[in-house]
Design an enzyme around this catalytic site. Structure first.
Site, PDB file in Angstrom:
ATOM      1  N   CYS A 100      30.496   1.570 -38.167  1.00  0.00           N
ATOM      2  CA  CYS A 100      29.798   2.761 -38.638  1.00  0.00           C
ATOM      3  C   CYS A 100      30.773   3.759 -39.266  1.00  0.00           C
ATOM      4  O   CYS A 100      30.366   4.786 -39.800  1.00  0.00           O
ATOM      5  CB  CYS A 100      29.063   3.449 -37.497  1.00  0.00           C
ATOM      6  SG  CYS A 100      27.887   2.376 -36.687  1.00  0.00           S
ATOM      7  N   CYS A 130      28.863  13.786 -37.227  1.00  0.00           N
ATOM      8  CA  CYS A 130      30.205  13.921 -36.639  1.00  0.00           C
ATOM      9  C   CYS A 130      30.154  14.826 -35.416  1.00  0.00           C
ATOM     10  O   CYS A 130      30.811  14.551 -34.403  1.00  0.00           O
ATOM     11  CB  CYS A 130      31.192  14.514 -37.652  1.00  0.00           C
ATOM     12  SG  CYS A 130      31.407  13.506 -39.122  1.00  0.00           S
TER      13      CYS A 130
END
Lengths: 139, 406
Positions: free
Chosen positions: A37, A106
Site C-alpha cells: 500500500c 497518513c
C-alpha cells in the site's frame, strides 16, 4: 502539490527516529500499514508502570506526509497517559500538519499506530503479570 | 557547481530548443496568416511554412508529406487513430489488440469504445522487461480484428517493443497497425516502411518543440488507411482533422524534427553514455536497487529504478532540487502505483519505490554526478528511517509478514 512547511520540517528533521529493544517489557510496538500500500509505520512507546508514555521512537516507510505524521505523533504522545494517547484523533494530526485530503490516510495510520503500540504494551504487561503470578505460585 | 534545480524528467516534456523558438517567433508576429487562406499573400506564406514543416516531419519517419495530419498532441492522435479506424472499418470488424503498458491515451480510447459497445479489446501482457511478445500478437488476431495498437517505446520504463516484427504480422494478416511513437521519434530511428506502421502518433514537446502540437501519420498507399474524423468542421487536413492550423507550433515542430534528424545519432550516443554513467553510479553506491525495463532494448535517456525499502514520493521530496518522477501511488491522481511497473510483476512495493530519470539534450555530466550523489545520500537516510529496511536486515522475510491494513 506543495507540501506544508510543517511537513517539510518533520520530513527534513524527523523527531525521535529509531528503535527500542522489542523485548523490553516497558516497550509497546505498533506496526501498521503494508508495503504494497506504500505505507508502513512502526511506532514504539516506552511506558512506565503508571501508564505514562516516557519516550517514543518511530520508523516509517511512506511518503513525506506519512513520515511527518509519525514524527509529529512521537512528540505528541510523550508525557501523556495512555488513556489520553488513545483519545488522540487523526484530525489533530491533519490540522497540525495541514495535510491535504489525499494525505488524510497518513494521519489515520498514525492514529492506528498509537493504538497498536499501546495494545502491544498491554499485552506485554498481561504476560508479565501472569509470569510473575506463576513465579509467585511456584515459589 | 551545477545550476539547480536540475531537470531530469525529459519523458514528461522537454525544454524548447532555442533554435526552435527562433524559427517560431516570426509566426507569432508579422507572419500571422491562416494557412487555409487561399487568396492572399498572408495565407500563402503560412501555407508554405506549414508544408515545409510537414515535409520535414514526414522525412524523419520516412513518410510522405501528405501522410502527416496535424493535431493538438499525441493524445488526440491516439484518439483519432483508434476511434477513427474502428468507426470507419466497422463493417469489417470490431476487434482491437493492444497491450497493458500502453499510454492512457491508447488504453482509455480502447475502453471508451468498449463501453459504447463499438469494440472488443485484447490487452496483451508484457514480460518482466515490459516487452510484448509478437507471438502473443499473432495468436490474439481473429477474423474480426481491425487494429493492432502497440507503442514504439514505453514512456515509463523506456522498453522498445519489437515493432518491426509486429508490423510484419499485421501486414501478413491485412490488419492496420497503429504505433504510439511519442517517446521514440527523434530519439531512435523510426521508419514507417521498415517497421510496417500504418498509423503513428507523435508530438512536438517530447523532442524539444512546443506543447500543444502533435501529428498522426496516416499511410496513403499499401494500404490506403481511411479514418472517420473525431473533430468535424472546415475539412482541413484532408477532412481528417478540421480546425485552423497552429502555424507557429507547426513551424516549431518542423524545426524540432530537422534538428532531431541532424543530431539524433550523436545525441543518442551521448545520452546512452550519460544514462549508463547515472545507472552505474547508482548501482555502485547502493545495494538492493532494481532496474525496471529492458537492460538493453531501452530508450537512450531512460533509467527507471526501484530503491527497495524507500517510498518513491518521499525520495522525490528529499531530492527536491532534482526534477524526476515516481511510480509511487502518492504521486498519481488515482492513488495507485504505476500500472506499467506493476505489469512487470515486480511486486507492488517496488512499484511504490520506483523513480524515473529521463535524460535529455540539455543534461550534463556534472548534473549526473550531482544526481548520483544526492540520490545515494537520500536513499541511505530514508532507509535508516525505514522499518522495512530494519526488518530486512534482521533477516525477516517481508513477504511472510502479516501486515495490518484495517
Amino acid at each position: 502539490m506543495a507540501y506544508s512547511s510543517k511537513v517539510i520540517d518533520h520530513y527534513t528533521n524527523p523527531r525521535n527516529v529509531g528503535s527500542f529493544a522489542k523485548d523490553d517489557p516497558s516497550v509497546g510496538t505498533g506496526v501498521v500499514g503494508a508495503p504494497e500500500c506504500g505505507d508502513v509505520m512502526k511506532l514504539q512507546l516506552k511506558i512506565d508502570e503508571g501508564g505514562v508514555i516516557e519516550d517514543a521512537r518511530f520508523k516509517t516507510f511512506g511518503c513525506g506526509s506519512a513520515i511527518a505524521s509519525s514524527s509529529y505523533v512521537t512528540e505528541l504522545v510523550k508525557g501523556k497517559h495512555i488513556d489520553e494517547a488513545l483519545a488522540i484523533k487523526n484530525t489533530v494530526i491533519v490540522k497540525e500538519l495541514n495535510l491535504p485530503p489525499v494525505k488524510i490516510h497518513c494521519s489515520v495510520l498514525a492514529e492506528d499506530a498509537i493504538k497498536a503500540a499501546i495494545s502491544d504494551w498491554k499485552k506485554h504487561r498481561g504476560n508479565a503479570a501472569e509470569q510473575s503470578k506463576k513465579t509467585a505460585a511456584e515459589a | 557547481m551545477v545550476k539547480l534545480p536540475i531537470y531530469m524528467d525529459n519523458h514528461a516534456t522537454t525544454r524548447l530548443d532555442p533554435r526552435v523558438l527562433e524559427a517560431m517567433l516570426p509566426y507569432f508576429s508579422e507572419k500571422f496568416g491562416n494557412a487555409a487562406s487561399r487568396n492572399h499573400a498572408f495565407g500563402w506564406e503560412a501555407e508554405e511554412a506549414v508544408e515545409k514543416a510537414r515535409a520535414t516531419i514526414a522525412s524523419l519517419l520516412n513518410a510522405k508529406s501528405k501522410e502527416i495530419i496535424f493535431t493538438s498532441g499525441a493524445t488526440e492522435s491516439d484518439n483519432l487513430a483508434i476511434k477513427g479506424v474502428v468507426e470507419f472499418y466497422r463493417e469489417k470488424g470490431n476487434h482491437i489488440i493492444t497491450c497493458v503498458t500502453e499510454h492512457k491515451a491508447v488504453l482509455d480510447s480502447c475502453r471508451a469504445l468498449e463501453r459504447l459497445g463499438k469494440a472488443e479489446v485484447t490487452y496483451l501482457p508484457v514480460d518482466k522487461y515490459g516487452m510484448v511478445d509478437p507471438d502473443d500478437v499473432r495468436q490474439a488476431i481473429t477474423d474480426r480484428t481491425v487494429l493492432i495498437t502497440i507503442m514504439y517505446a514505453n514512456n515509463e520504463i523506456g522498453t522498445i517493443h519489437p515493432v518491426a516484427e509486429i508490423g510484419k504480422i499485421a501486414k501478413d494478416k491485412g490488419i492496420l497497425f497503429h504505433c504510439d511513437a511519442v517517446q521514440a521519434v527523434g530519439k531512435i530511428g523510426v521508419d514507417v516502411e521498415r517497421d510496417g506502421i500504418d498509423l503513428l502518433s507523435l508530438t512536438a514537446h517530447k523532442i524539444y518543440g512546443p506543447k500543444g502540437l502533435g501529428a498522426l501519420y496516416v499511410r496513403s498507399r499499401g494500404p490506403r488507411v481511411r479514418l472517420a474524423p473525431i473533430i468535424d468542421g472546415g475539412g482541413h487536413e484532408r477532412g481528417m482533422r478540421s480546425g485552423t492550423l497552429n502555424v507557429p507550433g507547426i513551424v516549431g515542430f518542423g524545426a524540432a524534427c530537422e534538428i532531431a534528424a541532424a543530431e539524433m545519432a550523436a545525441e543518442a550516443r551521448r545520452l546512452t553514455d550519460l544514462r549508463n554513467k547515472l545507472q552505474a553510479g547508482v548501482f555502485e553506491r547502493l545495494d538492493e536497487v532494481y532496474l525496471n525495463g529492458h537492460p538493453t532494448q531501452r530508450l537512450p535517456g531512460n533509467f527507471n529504478v526501484s530503491f527497495a525499502y524507500v517510498e518513491g514520493e518521499s525520495l522525490l521530496m528529499g531530492i527536491s532540487d532534482i526534477a524526476v518522477s515516481s511510480g509511487s501511488a502518492c504521486t498519481s491522481a488515482t492513488l495507485e502505483p504505476s500500472y506499467v511497473i506493476r505489469a512487470l510483476g515486480v511486486g507492488e512495493e517496488l512499484a511504490h519505490s520506483s523513480i524515473r530519470f529521463g535524460l535529455g539534450r540539455f543534461n550534463t555530466e556534472e548534473e549526473v554526478d550531482y544526481v548520483v550523489d544526492r540520490v545515494a545520500k537520500e536513499v541511505k537516510r530514508l532507509r535508516e528511517m525505514s522499518p522495512l529496511y530494519e526488518m530486512a536486515r534482521e533477516g525477516i522475510d517481508l513477504k511472510s509478514v502479516q501486515w495490518r491494513t484495517d
